[in-house]
Design a protein around this motif. Structure first.
Motif, short mmCIF file in Angstrom:
data_model
loop_
_atom_site.label_atom_id
_atom_site.label_comp_id
_atom_site.label_asym_id
_atom_site.label_seq_id
_atom_site.Cartn_x
_atom_site.Cartn_y
_atom_site.Cartn_z
N THR A 191 0.81 -1.21 0.00
CA THR A 191 0.00 0.00 0.00
C THR A 191 0.85 1.27 0.00
OG1 THR A 191 -0.13 -0.06 2.42
CG2 THR A 191 -1.92 -1.12 1.19
N GLY A 192 2.12 1.13 0.31
CA GLY A 192 3.02 2.28 0.35
C GLY A 192 4.32 1.91 1.03
N PHE A 193 5.16 2.89 1.28
CA PHE A 193 6.45 2.63 1.91
C PHE A 193 6.93 3.85 2.65
CE2 PHE A 193 7.00 3.96 -2.47
CZ PHE A 193 7.87 5.03 -2.36
N GLU A 194 7.73 3.60 3.67
CA GLU A 194 8.39 4.69 4.39
C GLU A 194 9.66 5.05 3.62
OE1 GLU A 194 9.16 3.12 8.31
OE2 GLU A 194 7.03 3.13 8.84
N MET A 195 9.97 6.33 3.56
CA MET A 195 11.18 6.77 2.86
C MET A 195 12.43 6.15 3.47
SD MET A 195 10.22 8.30 0.25
CE MET A 195 11.77 8.90 -0.37
N SER A 196 12.44 5.96 4.78
CA SER A 196 13.59 5.34 5.44
C SER A 196 13.75 3.88 5.00
CB SER A 196 13.47 5.43 6.96
OG SER A 196 12.29 4.79 7.41
N ALA A 210 9.59 2.34 -8.29
CA ALA A 210 10.52 1.24 -8.60
C ALA A 210 11.38 1.58 -9.81
CB ALA A 210 9.74 -0.05 -8.83
N ARG A 211 10.76 2.16 -10.84
CA ARG A 211 11.54 2.56 -12.04
C ARG A 211 12.65 3.54 -11.67
NH1 ARG A 211 6.46 2.41 -14.80
NH2 ARG A 211 6.54 0.87 -16.47
N LEU A 212 12.33 4.52 -10.84
CA LEU A 212 13.34 5.50 -10.43
C LEU A 212 14.48 4.83 -9.67
CD1 LEU A 212 11.15 8.52 -9.27
CD2 LEU A 212 12.67 8.42 -11.26
N LEU A 221 12.37 -8.03 -11.42
CA LEU A 221 11.01 -8.04 -11.95
C LEU A 221 10.11 -7.41 -10.89
CD1 LEU A 221 12.55 -10.36 -13.41
CD2 LEU A 221 10.39 -11.54 -13.58
N VAL A 222 9.39 -6.38 -11.27
CA VAL A 222 8.51 -5.67 -10.35
C VAL A 222 7.07 -5.93 -10.76
CG1 VAL A 222 7.83 -3.41 -9.44
CG2 VAL A 222 10.23 -3.84 -10.04
N ILE A 223 6.23 -6.27 -9.78
CA ILE A 223 4.82 -6.52 -10.04
C ILE A 223 4.00 -5.59 -9.16
CG2 ILE A 223 2.97 -8.23 -10.05
CD1 ILE A 223 5.27 -10.38 -9.87
N SER A 224 3.20 -4.73 -9.80
CA SER A 224 2.31 -3.84 -9.04
C SER A 224 1.27 -3.24 -9.98
CB SER A 224 3.09 -2.71 -8.38
OG SER A 224 2.20 -1.84 -7.70
N ASP A 225 0.05 -3.15 -9.50
CA ASP A 225 -0.97 -2.47 -10.28
C ASP A 225 -1.02 -0.97 -9.96
OD1 ASP A 225 -2.08 -2.60 -7.77
OD2 ASP A 225 -3.99 -3.45 -8.41
N SER A 226 -0.19 -0.54 -9.02
CA SER A 226 -0.13 0.87 -8.63
C SER A 226 0.86 1.64 -9.50
CB SER A 226 0.28 0.97 -7.16
OG SER A 226 0.64 2.30 -6.83
N VAL A 227 0.37 2.67 -10.14
CA VAL A 227 1.23 3.52 -10.96
C VAL A 227 2.31 4.17 -10.10
CG1 VAL A 227 1.27 5.58 -12.43
CG2 VAL A 227 -0.59 3.95 -12.64
N LEU A 228 1.95 4.58 -8.90
CA LEU A 228 2.90 5.21 -7.98
C LEU A 228 4.03 4.26 -7.59
CD1 LEU A 228 3.63 7.66 -6.14
CD2 LEU A 228 2.27 6.55 -4.37
#
Length: 127
Positions: free
Chosen positions: A62-67, A99-101, A87-94
């Motif tokens: 659902t999200g992540f902490e920056m740390s 992950a791309r960055l 390999l990254v799997i997620s339906d979330s654009v965010l």
């Protein structure tokens, strides 16, 4: 199962062309979850000389902490010479964008998928 916790599970899959670690992220990825999983990840890499595939299954994230992200990046840098591809799997654009960055910082191959079905189509062993 190499690790089973509230926020991340880590398992080994030997059905790909290289050894593979599958990270299944659940809920919010925390600093503690990052520390626990990177320690297990490092131990697995310490026991082998081969390159590995990493699967980041973020479909339940659902999200992540920056740390947590900073800790993860530290280990990606430390172990980057042992990673063949991610390999990254997620339906979330965010989450896919984040992950791309992160992956642009490193020289290994990466593949981004919206769901597990897309991975199965390319890698039938991922079941």
């Amino acid at each position: 199962m190499l690790l089973k916790s509230t926020n991340v599970d880590l398992s080994y899959n030997d059905q790909f062309d290289l050894p593979c670690l599958v990270f299944t992220f659940k809920g919010k990825f925390t600093q503690l979850a990052s520390e626990e999983s990177t320690q297990v990840w490092k131990k697995v890499f310490d026991k082998s000389n081969s390159k590995h595939i990493l699967v980041w299954d973020c479909s339940q994230m659902t999200g992540f902490e920056m740390s947590a992200r900073r800790e993860w990046l530290k280990y990606m840098q430390l172990l980057s010479n042992r990673i063949d591809r991610v390999l990254v799997i997620s339906d979330s654009v965010l989450i896919r964008g984040s992950a791309r960055l992160m992956l642009k910082l490193f020289n290994f191959k990466s593949e981004i998928y919206s769901n597990q079905r897309e991975v199965w189509d390319k890698y039938p062993a991922f079941i």
